[in-house]
Enzyme design. Sequence first.
Site, PDB file in Angstrom:
ATOM      1  CG  ASP A 447      40.938  35.459  39.749  1.00 38.95           C
ATOM      2  OD1 ASP A 447      41.950  35.076  39.144  1.00 38.95           O
ATOM      3  OD2 ASP A 447      40.931  36.452  40.508  1.00 38.95           O
ATOM      4  CG  ASP A 512      46.214  40.822  39.662  1.00 34.14           C
ATOM      5  OD1 ASP A 512      45.170  40.845  38.991  1.00 34.14           O
ATOM      6  OD2 ASP A 512      46.426  39.965  40.540  1.00 34.14           O
TER       7      ASP A 512
END
Length: 707
Positions: A447, A512
């Site tokens: 990430d 997301d």
Amino acid sequence: MQDTTIRLHSETTSIVVRIANGGVAIVYWGPRLAAETTDEMLMQLATRSEADGDVERESAITLLPTQGAGFSGQPGLAVHRSRTAWGVYLEPIDATAEESSLAVKMQCAGTQIQVEHRFELHSDSDMLVVSASLTNIGGTPLSVQHCAALTLPFSRQLDQVTTFGGRWSLEFQRQTTPRRLGAIVNENRAGRTSHGSLPALVLHDAATNETDGIAIGLHLGWSGNHQIRVDELPDGRCYAQLGELLLPGEIALGPGESYESPRVYGTLSRRGFNGLAQRFHRFVRDELTDDRVKGKLKKVHFNTWEALYFDTRPATINPLIELAANIGIERFVLDDGWFRGRDDDTRALGDWFVDQQKFPEGLAPIIDKVHAAGMEFGLWVEPEMINPDSDLYRAHPEWVLHSDPAPRFMMRHQMVLNLTLPAVQDYLFDCIDALLNEYSIAYLKWDMNRNLEQPGGRDGIAVVHEQVLAVYALMQRVRAAHPQVEIESCASGGARADYGVLANTDRIWTSDSNDALDRLAIQRGFSQFFPAEVMGAHVGPRECHITGRNLSMAFRAGVAMFGDMGVEADLRELTADELTILSAAIEVHKQHRALIFAGDLIRLNTEDHENAFMIASASREQALISFATLSSRPRGAPGRLHIPGLAANRRYTLAPIWPAESSHDTDGVLAAVSGQTFTGEALACAGMQLPFMSPGSLLVLSLRAHP
Ligand code: GLA
């Protein structure tokens, strides 16, 4: 060296490059030319008159047009040496060509620079890959303000420009603007690929749609700052230019040093946006997909993020492991929250050691349980980041990027490590290496949750360019040491999605947002450049955590099954019915993923309240169609779905395969076509009457050709 013209070919495409004093220019890029069509003909046909009120000898739109060569548009190359030596005029010194590749060396005696342009034309995908490298052959430092990878002149007929961008949790939205006098510019200074601007564009005309019409697609494979622009000059010529955006003072080349531009990937289509997408997908499959994963079917994921957030403990994780295995999950990914002191997002980034409070026996018992349940184990990391509240920061406050004396601005309470420092690279590699050595980990979700707003290195010089290369190098080092580990590129969802990072990773976390309605638009934009097998697509909770929208399990799962499918919903909260539907959807995905991960994507033209696409096998033996209704239909009854792209004369049996149970609304229409046989021609030309469907519902149809 004499002026010369060089022609490269793939099976269906030719590109003709003119190498002359002043620069290298693409004079033709289009359908493959016959030998009878000479380069001389092309040059004669391109003869232009002096435009009124313009210079007598028009400066060509070269790969790197410069003011020194009389070009007054956006230069492709802008350099100087302490304010002098800016008037670049490139002259050819060498060209090495093969059937489908070319390297041209140019030199400017005045400014003392050398430029090398590289071209590759890939036969199967018809992808043109272009890059430039710039070398300082003088004796003093050379400041580089701009060095594009490609400047491409194009026909005035292409009067529409489509770009892709958005925001966090709504990435890859298509935006179409008419080309106009002046410039259309997307500049990205986020220091990562960004949510706002995908480094890519499509040039087309107003008649081009998904299935028909002409288009050029260009993508810059780079995970840092970029500038993407389309210019129309007052003299009527048009060009697109793609390159890295350099911050003030970022690149200064010492004598003998070089700057390498990112690569631009480009292709052409006469079959609409689908024609482009298919070629980009072919290229990713052939050239960017690492041999480690080529041909391997992607596993169905469970990811703990939306189920647990930071509450990761054996007591919360263990029940999920069991439930995940029961519904057919193949890889269990432990997201954020597992490392020392990481109880929320304010602390601990940088301390990549298992939290002994939460996991007194380490991760081994969890991983053993995952394996015993027949799944692989994956782990979340965010190597480039650091929280001020971390042992790492307390020990090394000097390891972060900054623009002192300005205050260090936080984003999600975190800062960015300076990966250009070898000590930082080694620290991160050692942490990841130790985890991968100690534990049986098959997958890393890598990430990166903030922009590089203050990207100064130790000496205060901006280091975005170096940082991007350092991240790639770290990924390569991890991959080389642990080839069995697959890596996902995530950056707050889809903020690091590009061919630069994809060459070093195996999957992209698309967004997301698991809101299946928003996902249809996100996935559609994404699919212009990336194929389904790299598109992370998860089934979220009943009520979407980002948008608050409630969508049925059948719909959420039906949207996720067309990517690298996964689940993020809290399985403990799902009803028995929902679990049954979800596990049936996973089964449908598994039955069809060989097709989804290798087939040709054919997005279908629909009305605005609908979304439809087909994935067809290369041989056109089989296909899957997804048809979704996004909002209320504007008329009493829906229209027809035209399904082009199958073999016109072959007969296909149509079967609805999802949702498992048709609804009252869809019954009538589906009963009429279910199990019936239709030619490709009938499906394309007559089209299928669509059933009534509520907003937020979808249908998946399968088509199988008769032998
Ligand atoms: C980012 C990612 C999410 C999740 C969180 C964890 O937002 O995009 O998927 O991993 O970080 O903090």
